[in-house]
Design a protein around this motif. Structure first.
Motif, PDB file in Angstrom:
ATOM      1  N   LEU A  88       0.820  -0.838  -0.249  1.00 18.04           N
ATOM      2  CA  LEU A  88       0.376  -0.324   0.101  1.00 18.04           C
ATOM      3  C   LEU A  88       0.857   1.130  -0.549  1.00 18.04           C
ATOM      4  O   LEU A  88       2.202   1.096   0.797  1.00 18.04           O
ATOM      5  CB  LEU A  88      -0.937  -0.194   0.971  1.00 18.04           C
ATOM      6  N   CYS A  94       2.582   5.728  -3.334  1.00 19.01           N
ATOM      7  CA  CYS A  94       2.475   5.356  -4.241  1.00 19.01           C
ATOM      8  C   CYS A  94       2.960   6.419  -5.307  1.00 19.01           C
ATOM      9  O   CYS A  94       3.088   5.696  -7.188  1.00 19.01           O
ATOM     10  CB  CYS A  94       0.974   6.334  -4.473  1.00 19.01           C
ATOM     11  N   CYS A 124     -13.475  -0.337 -10.680  1.00 21.18           N
ATOM     12  CA  CYS A 124     -14.069   0.045  -8.993  1.00 21.18           C
ATOM     13  C   CYS A 124     -15.150  -1.348  -8.277  1.00 21.18           C
ATOM     14  O   CYS A 124     -15.307  -1.304  -6.992  1.00 21.18           O
ATOM     15  CB  CYS A 124     -13.989   1.109  -8.317  1.00 21.18           C
ATOM     16  N   ASP A 127     -13.838  -4.417  -7.835  1.00 20.23           N
ATOM     17  CA  ASP A 127     -11.779  -3.875  -6.980  1.00 20.23           C
ATOM     18  C   ASP A 127     -12.116  -4.485  -5.559  1.00 20.23           C
ATOM     19  O   ASP A 127     -13.430  -3.729  -4.959  1.00 20.23           O
ATOM     20  CB  ASP A 127     -11.458  -2.870  -6.995  1.00 20.23           C
ATOM     21  N   ALA A 166      -5.311   7.108  -7.767  1.00 20.77           N
ATOM     22  CA  ALA A 166      -5.177   5.939  -6.971  1.00 20.77           C
ATOM     23  C   ALA A 166      -4.767   5.196  -8.429  1.00 20.77           C
ATOM     24  O   ALA A 166      -5.699   4.628  -9.290  1.00 20.77           O
ATOM     25  CB  ALA A 166      -6.503   5.334  -6.550  1.00 20.77           C
ATOM     26  N   ARG A 168      -4.172   0.295  -9.089  1.00 19.15           N
ATOM     27  CA  ARG A 168      -4.153  -0.768  -7.853  1.00 19.15           C
ATOM     28  C   ARG A 168      -3.231  -2.166  -9.517  1.00 19.15           C
ATOM     29  O   ARG A 168      -2.999  -1.751 -10.694  1.00 19.15           O
ATOM     30  CB  ARG A 168      -5.279  -2.018  -8.237  1.00 19.15           C
ATOM     31  N   ASN A 172      -2.885  -7.324  -5.563  1.00 16.20           N
ATOM     32  CA  ASN A 172      -2.755  -6.418  -3.782  1.00 16.20           C
ATOM     33  C   ASN A 172      -2.205  -5.558  -3.556  1.00 16.20           C
ATOM     34  O   ASN A 172      -1.011  -5.646  -2.525  1.00 16.20           O
ATOM     35  CB  ASN A 172      -2.667  -8.035  -3.079  1.00 16.20           C
ATOM     36  N   TYR A 174      -1.516  -1.708  -4.200  1.00 18.81           N
ATOM     37  CA  TYR A 174      -1.612  -0.440  -4.415  1.00 18.81           C
ATOM     38  C   TYR A 174      -1.416   0.910  -4.071  1.00 18.81           C
ATOM     39  O   TYR A 174      -0.897   1.154  -3.563  1.00 18.81           O
ATOM     40  CB  TYR A 174      -3.226  -0.480  -3.329  1.00 18.81           C
ATOM     41  N   TRP A 235      -7.970  -3.761   3.041  1.00 16.55           N
ATOM     42  CA  TRP A 235      -6.579  -4.011   2.547  1.00 16.55           C
ATOM     43  C   TRP A 235      -6.380  -5.102   3.678  1.00 16.55           C
ATOM     44  O   TRP A 235      -5.442  -6.133   2.983  1.00 16.55           O
ATOM     45  CB  TRP A 235      -5.802  -2.995   2.324  1.00 16.55           C
TER      46      TRP A 235
END
Length: 251
Positions: A88, A94, A124, A127, A166, A168, A172, A174, A235
């Motif tokens: 994450l 990010c 999404c 998601d 945002a 992915r 998993n 993100y 998450w």
């Protein structure tokens, strides 16, 4: 759950991790902090860790002086990705994940600061983190850099002024450009640390923005807290039920 927490900037992790840290503590997880300012190295063996979080910060991934650091962080990110362990990233985190997967991180030409309307993409709906959430979210932003979407990444949220908000990668991993984890106290700390009395900033404009943010918390704090709590819990569900186990169950 033993989770590596990377702090590339100057923040105090336990104090400034906000909703992310709170939800992890409530779920019985432990954040193991690694600070750039303390010259903490990255572990080569990640067997003892279940997941990785890369938090935000005031530095830039594209700073040439920090290239060795972010290259080493990229290698850590890929170790977790190869092991199918959840990752994450928040804001700088990010951007660091995007960089690790070959995307360009660059100045965006302005400071995006304050509550911003972000739109959830159609994908999404299926998601694991964002399904069944309202398609428009008012979430806090504080960044001057942006990134290109990595090859193979799925964009999950977009904004009007900054498109990539945002994404992915795989099942998993993100990245969220926004700071959905923050409280009014955390934002006050960041604003005083980075903007107020900063000679490179127009202080009249800073005061106006800070007042707008205070108004934004009055309007959007509950909605943002609900969003953050939902996303972090979902998450952590991925952390507790590794992808390898899910794949075995499907077989």
């Amino acid at each position: 759950m033993n989770i590596i927490a990377i702090m590339a900037g100057g923040m105090d992790g336990p104090v400034e991790s906000g909703t992310i840290g709170r939800v992890i503590e409530q779920r019985g997880g432990t954040l193991h902090w690694f600070y750039r300012r303390s010259d903490d190295g990255f572990p080569l063996d990640i067997q003892a860790y279940d997941a990785l979080i890369v938090f935000g910060g005031e530095v830039s991934v594209h700073d040439p002086a920090l290239k060795p650091y972010f290259d080493d962080l990229s290698a850590l990110i890929h170790r977790f990705y190869a092991a199918k362990k959840p990752i994450l990233g928040s804001c700088l985190g990010c951007q660091a994940i995007a960089y690790a997967f070959g995307a360009k991180v660059k100045p965006q030409g302005f400071l995006e600061y304050g509550f911003t309307q972000l739109t959830l993409e159609d994908n999404c709906q299926t998601d694991p983190l964002l399904h069944d959430l309202a398609c428009h979210q008012q979430l806090f932003e504080m960044h001057s850099d942006t990134f290109d979407l990595p090859i193979g990444a799925i964009r999950l949220m977009s904004g009007t002024d900054v498109a990539n908000q945002a994404y992915r990668i795989g099942d998993n991993t993100y990245g969220f450009q926004c700071h959905f984890e923050v409280s009014p106290e955390i934002v006050s700390t960041w604003t005083h640390r980075e903007l107020i009395d900063n000679p490179s900033q127009d202080q009249t404009r800073v005061a106006e923005l800070f007042n707008t943010v205070k108004e934004g918390f009055a309007q959007h704090k509950d909605q943002q807290d609900n969003f953050a709590t939902t996303v972090v819990n979902r998450w952590l569900d991925l952390v507790e039920v590794p992808i390898s186990i899910v794949e075995e169950t499907r077989q």
